[in-house]
Scaffold this motif. Structure first.
Motif, PDB file in Angstrom:
ATOM      1  N   ALA A 353      -8.616  -2.819  -2.129  1.00 27.12           N
ATOM      2  CA  ALA A 353      -9.673  -1.760  -2.636  1.00 27.12           C
ATOM      3  C   ALA A 353      -9.930  -1.235  -1.193  1.00 27.12           C
ATOM      4  O   ALA A 353     -10.579   0.537  -1.895  1.00 27.12           O
ATOM      5  CB  ALA A 353     -10.372  -2.479  -2.982  1.00 27.12           C
ATOM      6  N   ARG A 354     -10.582  -1.520  -0.526  1.00 26.94           N
ATOM      7  CA  ARG A 354     -11.688   0.207   0.520  1.00 26.94           C
ATOM      8  C   ARG A 354      -9.855   0.077   1.571  1.00 26.94           C
ATOM      9  O   ARG A 354     -11.036   1.293   1.427  1.00 26.94           O
ATOM     10  CB  ARG A 354     -11.600  -1.076   1.508  1.00 26.94           C
ATOM     11  N   GLY A 355      -9.231   0.065   1.363  1.00 26.25           N
ATOM     12  CA  GLY A 355      -8.047   1.173   1.719  1.00 26.25           C
ATOM     13  C   GLY A 355      -8.505   2.303   0.733  1.00 26.25           C
ATOM     14  O   GLY A 355      -7.710   3.379   0.666  1.00 26.25           O
ATOM     15  N   TYR A 356      -8.072   1.901  -0.668  1.00 24.24           N
ATOM     16  CA  TYR A 356      -7.693   3.000  -1.678  1.00 24.24           C
ATOM     17  C   TYR A 356      -9.014   4.028  -1.728  1.00 24.24           C
ATOM     18  O   TYR A 356      -8.950   4.650  -1.445  1.00 24.24           O
ATOM     19  CB  TYR A 356      -8.445   2.308  -2.655  1.00 24.24           C
ATOM     20  N   VAL A 357     -10.430   3.542  -1.579  1.00 20.89           N
ATOM     21  CA  VAL A 357     -11.734   4.256  -1.163  1.00 20.89           C
ATOM     22  C   VAL A 357     -11.722   4.702  -0.218  1.00 20.89           C
ATOM     23  O   VAL A 357     -11.777   6.172   0.077  1.00 20.89           O
ATOM     24  CB  VAL A 357     -12.983   3.364  -1.220  1.00 20.89           C
ATOM     25  N   MET A 358     -11.468   4.233   0.985  1.00 15.98           N
ATOM     26  CA  MET A 358     -11.185   5.329   2.560  1.00 15.98           C
ATOM     27  C   MET A 358      -9.736   6.378   2.757  1.00 15.98           C
ATOM     28  O   MET A 358     -10.059   7.763   2.664  1.00 15.98           O
ATOM     29  CB  MET A 358     -10.586   4.812   3.565  1.00 15.98           C
ATOM     30  N   ALA A 359      -8.857   6.093   1.540  1.00 19.57           N
ATOM     31  CA  ALA A 359      -7.955   6.820   1.564  1.00 19.57           C
ATOM     32  C   ALA A 359      -8.050   8.276   0.487  1.00 19.57           C
ATOM     33  O   ALA A 359      -8.022   9.048   0.437  1.00 19.57           O
ATOM     34  CB  ALA A 359      -7.076   6.503   0.841  1.00 19.57           C
TER      35      ALA A 359
END
Length: 538
Positions: A353-359
């Motif tokens: 989820a965090r990686g998705y938001v950062m992306a």
């Protein structure tokens, strides 16, 4: 007394001016109504009444636009189709109504079509083609398509005779110019509205739309697109395209080999041909990912009418090919954007989820000022509950659960400063269309199953073009691991502020009690888990 040609010119000019006024009048009334209901009436204590009637009003507005588009044709239909993908700017009540807007209008008189062909090719129709159908097989807002047979000599040289001839509508240049003038004016109006300009640059979107449409009225560009797409997939036995007959093509006429086969949405015909519709859906998803994440050049209008499934004989290495047609609307992904999209893909596969938001922040979808804590929590819940479910699984889910989740997710999105970057317009449209096609092919088809192996192929350097990107992605991952001690401090700060997004409340309580003496042990645990994830994907 004015001549007949002068009268025709005057009538055409009057018609174009009236067209311009109709487009602007509709836009002005729509904006005025929105201003009155959404800004003025709520100031007089009528906010609840406005909210209650909003869905009905928006649906009525969208239906009126559909009537206008069907009547005017030209770029008005194209604009409606593009707007149907703007869920970041427009309410869902409008985008849903516009999704079904069909680019079908009454055909031009055959005599004017013949005159257009002969003027463009510099040949009589009877010389250019041995046979030419009187009725079009398709009549869209910009052009029409006819079946024909090549003259015997040219057919002998090429090895085939059956062709499709696309002809732009006579006078379409003037119509497009007027429509673009009106749409640019509306774009300038929208740029002054805060609700719109904080989410999208309306004039920039209009210019992207204009660029795409101007390419569509030059068939030489479409032919070049087709040959580039064909070259990108020259080594892929699952993909096919028509052949361009340059000897019978010009700016307003395009002649292609006739590749008509089974329409991709005709599941019963696929079954009759012994073709597995689920395999068709899987290959379509793979080819779509290949365009967006590898070649960087994608078909931006992949609706069912533009993709055929062509059965192959027993001597072929594949049971069928996906045959794409109509390359007037194409999109291109830069190297930087491609790498960012790959990062997003890896985050989706890892359910990060965090990686998705950062992306999506790197992609420019979320503005830098966005407070992403709530979004990260919502995406985490989305991955936990719905990742891996196909359409059929979702239909078995309690509708109340889906509705409640959708309402909460929508509330979060509306509080965030997000926008759809201009270069995402065609990308988003293409993904939306492909998603609909794969679901129609097989309700049990799971896009997650298609994403996973494709992402692993990228990570393994399965394609030479992506090996460098995969290497950079791994380097980025290793850099992240190396910086974890500093990031852990930030993590603890987030916990202390109550902002930690976690899937395990017990773990959250334990992290809250981390002291300086146990920091190193925690780092080891986090590093081990992260490395395990990388190895699993690798």
């Amino acid at each position: 007394m004015p001549s007949d040609s002068a009268l025709v010119t005057a009538q055409t000019s009057h018609s174009l001016k009236r067209r311009y006024r109709r487009i602007l009048t509709f836009a002005a009334i729509a904006l005025a109504q929105t201003w009155w209901f959404e800004l003025v009436l709520p100031k007089f204590g009528l906010k609840k009444r406005v909210a209650k009637s909003r869905t009905r009003r928006l649906q009525k507005l969208a239906r009126k636009f559909r009537v206008l588009a069907a009547d005017l044709g030209g770029l008005v239909i194209k604009a409606g189709q593009f707007l149907s993908a703007r869920i970041d700017v427009l309410p869902v009540e409008i985008t849903r109504e516009l999704e079904g807007l069909q680019d079908e209008v009454a055909p031009e008189p055959f005599e004017s079509v013949v005159a257009q062909i002969e003027e463009q090719l510099g040949l009589p129709l009877t010389v250019a083609f041995e046979e030419f159908a009187n009725e079009p097989i398709a009549a869209a807002s910009l052009g029409q398509a006819y079946r024909a047979r090549l003259s015997a000599g040219l057919a002998g040289d090429l090895g085939f005779a059956e062709v499709i001839v696309k002809v732009l509508r006579p006078g379409i240049d003037d119509v497009v110019a007027v429509d673009l003038k009106a749409i640019r004016k509306v774009g300038s109006w929208l740029s002054r509205i805060r609700l719109v300009n904080r989410r999208a640059d309306a004039p920039a979107l209009v210019e992207e739309f204009a660029f795409t449409c101007l390419q569509e009225i030059d068939y030489r560009v479409e032919a070049q697109h087709l040959e580039r797409f064909a070259a990108d997939f020259s080594g892929d036995p699952w993909v096919a395209t028509p052949t361009v007959i340059w000897e019978r093509s010009a700016r307003k006429v395009l002649t292609l080999s006739n590749v008509a086969a089974i329409k991709i949405s005709d599941v019963s015909a696929l079954e009759s041909a012994g073709i597995d519709s689920n395999k068709v859906a899987a290959e379509l998803a793979r080819v779509t990912f290949q365009q967006m994440f590898v070649t960087g050049f994608f078909h931006a209008d992949p609706h069912p009418g533009n993709i055929f499934v062509t059965p192959q004989g027993s001597g072929s290495s594949v049971p069928f090919t996906l045959t794409f047609i109509d390359f007037g609307m194409m999109g291109e992904v830069s190297e930087v954007l491609k790498q960012d999209l790959q990062t997003l893909l890896f985050a989706l596969v890892a359910r990060d989820a965090r990686g998705y938001v950062m992306a999506i922040q790197r992609l420019g979808v979320l503005l830098p000022t966005a407070d992403t804590v709530q979004l990260e929590r919502a995406v985490s819940a989305l991955f936990d509950r719905f990742a891996g479910l196909g359409v059929a699984d979702l239909t078995k889910t309690d509708p109340r659960e889906l509705r409640d989740f959708a309402i909460k997710f929508n509330e979060i999105l509306r509080t965030l400063p997000f926008q759809m970057p201009e270069n995402f317009l065609l990308l988003f449209r293409s993904i939306s269309l492909i998603s609909g096609v794969t679901s129609a092919l097989n309700r049990d088809f799971n896009m997650w199953d298609a994403v996973d192996p494709f992402a692993r192929t990228l990570l393994n350097g399965g394609a030479s073009r992506t090996f460098g990107a995969a290497g950079r992605q791994l380097l980025s991952t290793l850099t992240t691991l190396a910086s974890l001690p500093q990031r852990l401090d930030a993590l603890i700060s987030r916990v202390e502020n109550g902002d930690l997004v976690t899937r395990n409340p017990v773990l959250e309580q334990k992290v809250k009690s981390v002291s300086a003496s146990s920091t190193r042990l925690t780092i080891v645990i986090v590093l081990t888990a992260a490395v395990a994830l990388v190895l699993n994907l690798w």
